[in-house]
Motif scaffolding. Structure first.
Motif, PDB file in Angstrom:
ATOM      1  N   ASP A 635       0.823  -1.223   0.000  1.00 49.83           N
ATOM      2  CA  ASP A 635       0.000   0.000   0.000  1.00 49.83           C
ATOM      3  C   ASP A 635       0.850   1.263   0.000  1.00 49.83           C
ATOM      4  O   ASP A 635       0.611   2.202   0.766  1.00 49.83           O
ATOM      5  CB  ASP A 635      -0.951   0.023   1.206  1.00 49.83           C
ATOM      6  N   THR A 637       2.132   4.888  -1.032  1.00 52.16           N
ATOM      7  CA  THR A 637       1.478   6.097  -1.532  1.00 52.16           C
ATOM      8  C   THR A 637       1.901   6.366  -2.968  1.00 52.16           C
ATOM      9  O   THR A 637       3.042   6.153  -3.351  1.00 52.16           O
ATOM     10  CB  THR A 637       1.867   7.296  -0.650  1.00 52.16           C
ATOM     11  N   TYR A 651       3.824  17.049   1.611  1.00 49.07           N
ATOM     12  CA  TYR A 651       3.112  15.884   1.095  1.00 49.07           C
ATOM     13  C   TYR A 651       3.517  14.675   1.926  1.00 49.07           C
ATOM     14  O   TYR A 651       4.711  14.467   2.200  1.00 49.07           O
ATOM     15  CB  TYR A 651       3.474  15.658  -0.376  1.00 49.07           C
ATOM     16  N   VAL A 653       4.023  10.715   2.326  1.00 49.98           N
ATOM     17  CA  VAL A 653       4.210   9.490   1.552  1.00 49.98           C
ATOM     18  C   VAL A 653       4.343   8.342   2.545  1.00 49.98           C
ATOM     19  O   VAL A 653       5.092   8.441   3.521  1.00 49.98           O
ATOM     20  CB  VAL A 653       5.433   9.594   0.615  1.00 49.98           C
ATOM     21  N   SER A 654       3.591   7.253   2.312  1.00 48.07           N
ATOM     22  CA  SER A 654       3.493   6.184   3.300  1.00 48.07           C
ATOM     23  C   SER A 654       3.645   4.818   2.660  1.00 48.07           C
ATOM     24  O   SER A 654       3.425   4.634   1.450  1.00 48.07           O
ATOM     25  CB  SER A 654       2.130   6.230   4.013  1.00 48.07           C
ATOM     26  N   THR A 704       5.056   6.699   7.694  1.00 46.63           N
ATOM     27  CA  THR A 704       4.683   7.899   6.946  1.00 46.63           C
ATOM     28  C   THR A 704       5.797   8.927   7.032  1.00 46.63           C
ATOM     29  O   THR A 704       6.244   9.283   8.130  1.00 46.63           O
ATOM     30  CB  THR A 704       3.382   8.514   7.504  1.00 46.63           C
ATOM     31  N   ALA A 743       6.223   7.771  -5.529  1.00 46.46           N
ATOM     32  CA  ALA A 743       5.163   8.782  -5.536  1.00 46.46           C
ATOM     33  C   ALA A 743       5.646   9.962  -6.364  1.00 46.46           C
ATOM     34  O   ALA A 743       6.724  10.508  -6.093  1.00 46.46           O
ATOM     35  CB  ALA A 743       4.828   9.217  -4.115  1.00 46.46           C
TER      36      ALA A 743
END
Length: 770
Positions: A635, A637, A651, A653-654, A704, A743
């Protein structure tokens, strides 16, 4: 009796120091600007080159009537029992305070690069091993313990950490650095500074600046770094350690850049450090660095001219002795050669720091307030943890490791049974005890051989040295091959011997011509592999060595960077499986010995391509490391379309990291930035964030990273630090060569010019996942 204002606790420190300065003679002020190295050799048999011709004979009793700025290495010059040494230091301080008109003690300083460099003190892993942990909190805890030990012995200032960024791994002092990336160096180095300063010890950042970029990787050679490399690679760790770590001292580098020695560079030591960054602490010379302006750099004709140049640049304290700031300086002031205002400026900074340390207070006492134990059980437990976290499993293609508990093991190699194989050049045994061969190490240092026998009591373990660390002698090969042929597995323990100025294969002044294993060790490894018995290569080194010659021929490869007094058990624990390896490379491991210098921070033309037949791609990339468990990255980002943020935006991003194996382990999630188009060439990838995550089998954590556009900044053609609009990629990766999720962003808006309030760190959050 009326207390003088400079003794009045109720007054601000600046007012106290101004009052004190107004009462001092020129000689008393200059006395605060130098150290004295009691017990240092003046006959050429010292720790460092030039020590004999830079040392100055003096009458101690007469000298201290003026006062004294610093005491140099009371513990780090010769083996002395720590408790007796603390008492001796206290007596020296009493003599200093009784001899001078104002009763001001000296600041006592010591080296503390990988622990307090004193006899019987804990020898922690070297800084390159700190980098391999990717674990700033444990480094901070180590530094706090080092600081507590220093303070217990009466020491006020530690000459650490080293914040040089590796640019050429042939350089001898790579072991003293944290790695080849400025963000990793800055974050881990800042953690060390926080820990040391939290114990009340003045941390000294070194070497400011550019020292590691010396031409040809030769110690003290001129620095060829350009403006942008200097601004974007060399300087950020220092800025972070000052702003976030709170360091109160900086040490000027020996080297020159573009013809200007750092010790005589006012743009660096005053313009940048003080006026732009706002530093208010003390700048100290590297040992003999002011005298070297005359003797090595030849930008000064006399010691007085060297003193003038250094004071003008902004060096407040001459270390380790008084070659230039001693008698030559007051004489030059009286002759009009040096303005007294320069002396006052430096003396004010020194005295302000002494005031902060309580050394101007009437109730100050030099006597130790607690028992001096420099290698406590707590220290050793932490040294073990650091060592275990720093061991990097480079390769284990067929699962040879962990070793079976009842197997037959041939342990071979010149580093297997030598306790000094664990220690860097600034450990006390390697740094000082080589001059005292009859004195024991003073601390327990299990070897890999001893630790493996303890770790696997049911295994049949034999040993053969095979060869020396250096030299071409292969006479021991026959026995080594015989022991290997009788075994189920061979553990080949190879690597460096730390030393100083050519007395080792790694360490200060021990620069390498190439990155081939020293001596006959490579040939020994070939002979062991030729037996057909699986070989586990264990490297105990201060730098990375080229391993491409053996890639695909080894059962496993384990890398440890001088892991300290508990390094033997840490390595043995990885071999047995008690320890699940979690270290990650802070430096790239090359394919071939030549083709250097190279680090992963390369613009497009620095990478492999059709324009050259030489491929610099490393065998094992920066950030690489394997584990005995497995992790799934889920999952991440980033959608099909790039997200838009302003050039001042942020921003998140994870990624979710899940332990899919059968045992607990740790993964290091790394965040890299790729800037496809910029006004100057940029590294293809560079680290901007990371997070070490421990997880039990089946457990998951969501990591994150809170990216801010400031982290994309760089130095443009006009010398400004800017954020430019345009496309970016944020790459979540397990190493610089193993990207798991990407990302895409688009920065919109105008070019932003940043100041010193810019964000330096990518904040990270870890949350549990069901």
């Amino acid at each position: 009796m009326t207390t003088a204002p400079w003794r009045d606790h109720a007054l601000p420190a600046a007012a106290r120091v101004d009052d004190l300065l107004s009462r001092m003679t020129l000689e008393e002020k200059t006395a605060q600007l130098y150290g004295v190295w009691v017990g240092a050799s003046t006959d050429g048999d010292g720790v460092a080159p030039h020590q004999h011709d830079m040392s100055v004979d003096h009458d101690w009793d007469e000298l201290i009537t003026r006062g004294l700025g610093q005491l140099t290495r009371s513990f780090g010059t010769a083996p002395v029992d720590p408790a007796l040494g603390a008492q001796a230091l206290a007596r020296a301080q009493r003599r200093i305070t009784e001899a001078g008109r104002f009763g001001i003690p000296a600041i006592a300083h010591e080296e503390c690069l990988a622990g307090f460099t004193a006899w019987q003190a804990t020898a922690y892993p070297v800084p390159l091993a700190w980098g391999a942990t990717w674990d700033p909190p444990v480094v901070e805890e180590m530094a706090r313990r080092i600081g507590d030990d220093l303070r217990s012995a009466g020491v006020h200032q530690g000459l650490a950490p080293v914040l040089d960024v590796v640019r050429d791994p042939r350089w001898g002092r790579v072991e003293e650095t944290i790695g080849e990336d400025p963000y990793l160096v800055g974050t881990v180095g800042s953690a060390y500074v926080k820990g040391l300063e939290s114990a009340g010890v003045v941390a000294t950042l070194k070497h400011f600046a550019g020292y590691a970029s010396s031409a040809g990787a030769r110690n003290l050679a001129p620095v060829r770094a350009g403006v942008r490399e200097f601004a974007d690679v060399t300087l950020p760790p220092f800025e972070m350690a000052l702003r976030e770590g709170g360091a109160r001292s900086v040490m000027a580098a020996y080297t020159e850049r573009d013809g200007v020695p750092a010790s005589a560079d006012p743009e660096l030591l005053t313009g940048l450090l003080r006026e732009e960054w706002g530093f208010t602490g003390t700048v100290v010379a590297d040992y003999f660095g002011i005298g070297f302006l005359q003797t090595l750099h030849r930008v000064a004709g006399t010691p007085a001219e060297a003193a003038h140049a250094a004071l003008t640049a902004g060096i407040d304290v001459e270390l380790p002795t008084l070659k230039c700031y001693g008698d030559p300086l007051p004489a030059a002031v009286r002759s009009g050669q040096v303005p007294e205002e320069l002396v006052d400026r430096a003396a004010r900074r020194v005295l302000l720091q002494k005031c902060e340390l309580g050394l101007l207070d009437e109730d100050w006492t030099p006597e130790p307030t607690a028992a001096v134990n420099l290698d406590s059980t707590g220290n050793r437990i932490l040294a073990r943890r650091l060592a275990e976290e720093s061991v990097v499993l480079l390769d284990n293609p067929d699962g040879l490791l962990p070793l079976a508990p009842d197997t037959r093991i041939a342990v071979v190699g010149p580093r297997a049974a030598d306790a000094l194989a664990m220690l860097g050049c600034y450990s006390f045994p390697s740094h000082v005890l080589t001059h005292h061969p009859d004195v024991p190490a003073g601390i327990e240092i299990p070897t890999v051989l001893d630790a493996l026998r303890t770790e696997l009591p049911d295994a049949k373990v034999t040993f053969a040295q095979g060869c020396e660390v250096t030299g071409p002698d292969t006479a021991g090969f026959e026995e080594a091959v015989a022991r290997t042929a009788e075994a189920d597995v061979c553990v080949a323990v190879l690597g460096d011997r730390a030393g100083l100025f050519g007395r080792g294969t790694s360490g200060e002044g021990c620069d390498a011509t190439d990155l081939g294993l020293p001596g006959a060790q490579g040939e020994l490894l070939d002979a062991l592999i030729a037996t057909g018995v699986p070989v586990v290569l264990v490297l105990l080194t201060g730098r990375p060595y080229a391993l491409g010659r053996w890639h695909g021929r080894l059962g496993a490869v384990v890398q440890a960077f001088f892991p300290g007094e508990e390094g033997g058990p840490a390595v043995a624990g990885v071999l047995s499986g008690r320890v699940n390896p979690s270290g990650r490379l802070p430096v790239s491991v090359p394919q071939v010995p030549g083709g250097q210098p190279w680090t992963y921070l390369q613009p497009p033309l620095g990478l492999a391509g059709e324009v050259s037949n030489l491929d610099p791609t490393p065998l094992f990339a920066f950030g690489h490391g394997r584990s005995y468990t497995t992790f799934a990255w889920e999952d991440g980002t980033g959608g099909e379309e790039p997200a838009e943020i302003g050039t001042d935006g942020s921003y998140d991003v994870s990624v979710t990291v899940r332990n899919t194996g059968e045992r607990e382990g740790a993964e290091v999630v790394q965040l890299y930035l790729h800037d496809p188009v910029a006004s100057v060439t940029r590294p293809d990838m560079r680290l901007i964030g990371y997070q070490r995550v421990a997880a039990a089998p089946g457990e998951a954590a969501r990591v994150t990273f809170r990216f801010h556009a400031d982290l994309s900044s760089f130095t443009d053609r006009a010398g400004r630090r800017v954020v430019e609009p345009g496309a970016l990629e944020l790459r979540l990766a397990a190493s610089s060569a193993d990207v798991r999720h990407t990302a895409r962003l688009t920065l919109t808006g105008p070019v932003r010019v940043l100041g010193t309030d810019r964000r330096l760190r990518c904040e990270t959050e870890v949350s549990g996942v069901e």
